[in-house]
Design a protein around this motif. Sequence first.
Motif, PDB file in Angstrom:
ATOM      1  N   SER A 152       0.842  -1.203   0.000  1.00 34.99           N
ATOM      2  CA  SER A 152       0.000   0.000   0.000  1.00 34.99           C
ATOM      3  C   SER A 152       0.873   1.247   0.000  1.00 34.99           C
ATOM      4  CB  SER A 152      -0.924  -0.002   1.215  1.00 34.99           C
ATOM      5  OG  SER A 152      -1.804  -1.100   1.205  1.00 34.99           O
ATOM      6  N   ALA A 178      -3.221   2.329   4.750  1.00 36.50           N
ATOM      7  CA  ALA A 178      -2.135   1.429   4.373  1.00 36.50           C
ATOM      8  C   ALA A 178      -2.345   0.037   4.933  1.00 36.50           C
ATOM      9  CB  ALA A 178      -0.796   1.990   4.853  1.00 36.50           C
ATOM     10  N   LYS A 227      -5.560  -4.054   2.874  1.00 34.62           N
ATOM     11  CA  LYS A 227      -5.176  -4.736   1.636  1.00 34.62           C
ATOM     12  C   LYS A 227      -6.381  -4.854   0.709  1.00 34.62           C
ATOM     13  CE  LYS A 227      -3.601  -8.457   3.548  1.00 34.62           C
ATOM     14  NZ  LYS A 227      -3.194  -9.858   3.514  1.00 34.62           N
ATOM     15  N   LYS A 262     -12.026  -1.924  -2.584  1.00 33.36           N
ATOM     16  CA  LYS A 262     -10.624  -2.138  -2.912  1.00 33.36           C
ATOM     17  C   LYS A 262     -10.357  -3.631  -2.979  1.00 33.36           C
ATOM     18  CE  LYS A 262      -5.869  -1.230  -1.391  1.00 33.36           C
ATOM     19  NZ  LYS A 262      -4.984  -0.571  -0.398  1.00 33.36           N
ATOM     20  N   ASP A 278      -3.315   1.550  -7.888  1.00 32.09           N
ATOM     21  CA  ASP A 278      -2.790   1.436  -6.525  1.00 32.09           C
ATOM     22  C   ASP A 278      -3.227   2.564  -5.601  1.00 32.09           C
ATOM     23  OD1 ASP A 278      -1.503  -0.923  -7.142  1.00 32.09           O
ATOM     24  OD2 ASP A 278       0.436   0.011  -7.527  1.00 32.09           O
ATOM     25  N   SER A 310      -6.082   4.126  -3.200  1.00 30.99           N
ATOM     26  CA  SER A 310      -7.379   3.986  -2.527  1.00 30.99           C
ATOM     27  C   SER A 310      -8.148   5.300  -2.571  1.00 30.99           C
ATOM     28  CB  SER A 310      -7.173   3.550  -1.069  1.00 30.99           C
ATOM     29  OG  SER A 310      -6.529   2.297  -1.004  1.00 30.99           O
TER      30      SER A 310
END
Length: 299
Positions: free
Chosen positions: A98, A109, A112, A130, A184, A186
């Motif tokens: 992350s 972070a 996952k 995510k 990558d 969020s």
Amino acid sequence: MTKKNIIFTIIAFLTMKGLFAQDSTKTLIFSGSVDAYYRYNLANVDDGANSNDYTSFTRSQNSFALGMASVRADASALSGKLAATVDLGFGPRAQEFSYSEATDNTTLAMVKQMFISYAVSDKVRLTAGKFATHIGYEVVDPFLNKNYSMSYMFTNGPFSNTGIKADITAGPIGLMIGVANYIDQSISTTNVKTLLGQVSGGSKNGNFKAYLNYAGFYGSDEGLNPSGLESFTQLDLVLTGLISEKFNLGFNGTMQNRVQIAGSPIENGSWYGAALYLNAAPSSKIGLTLRSEFIIDSK
């Protein structure tokens, strides 16, 4: 968040809570893992930036190191029609996975994966949130790979996507299509969205499977672009073959193309790679893998 969105969110939450409360088929499963490792680099190079340190998640030299502790919860209701997953990771491995949030948002972070899915029919499932990337043979959780260190292709490809996708099945053929934030991320720092795609198939007995994967965006010239890329395209092929109960093969071939935004320090270029995995299982408790990888990146 606007008042309308707040009301909609509350209604959606209450609806889901009601569905879970009334459903006798609901399930909740907790799982987790921990890992640590010892690494010795036979080249024994240790000169800062040129430390022969090209793979992710194994950056120590001649020392023991912590990898990642994971905690996961999977919930389902309506006989699996409605499902949700929260997958958290802690440690150096999780932080590298992350990297977009590791410095400015340590809470995100840890995440996952965090998504909810709904089966519209027996052939179509929608997923939002995510989720781990569909690209590549390897995955971030170490216990799901026989190779502990990651391939160069995995290291330099996408790790996750935050958005929405649809998985469609038609007999042996599978199709996934989705749209997500900048790769990558969020929390997106640019209005550019990433297109996701996958076509999969295999033999009737399931011994052979093939996955053709895609991720890409174009025209990225606005907002805070973390990589300085105007466009990004990655095509990826994964093949698996079961030879016997004790031996199977895996293959991953991939190509990534990068075009920089004018004035960006990032260079244009493409890289290509291929890896062959020879997997042997002498017993139910022992697994051995040889990964041979070739990669070329002139930049």
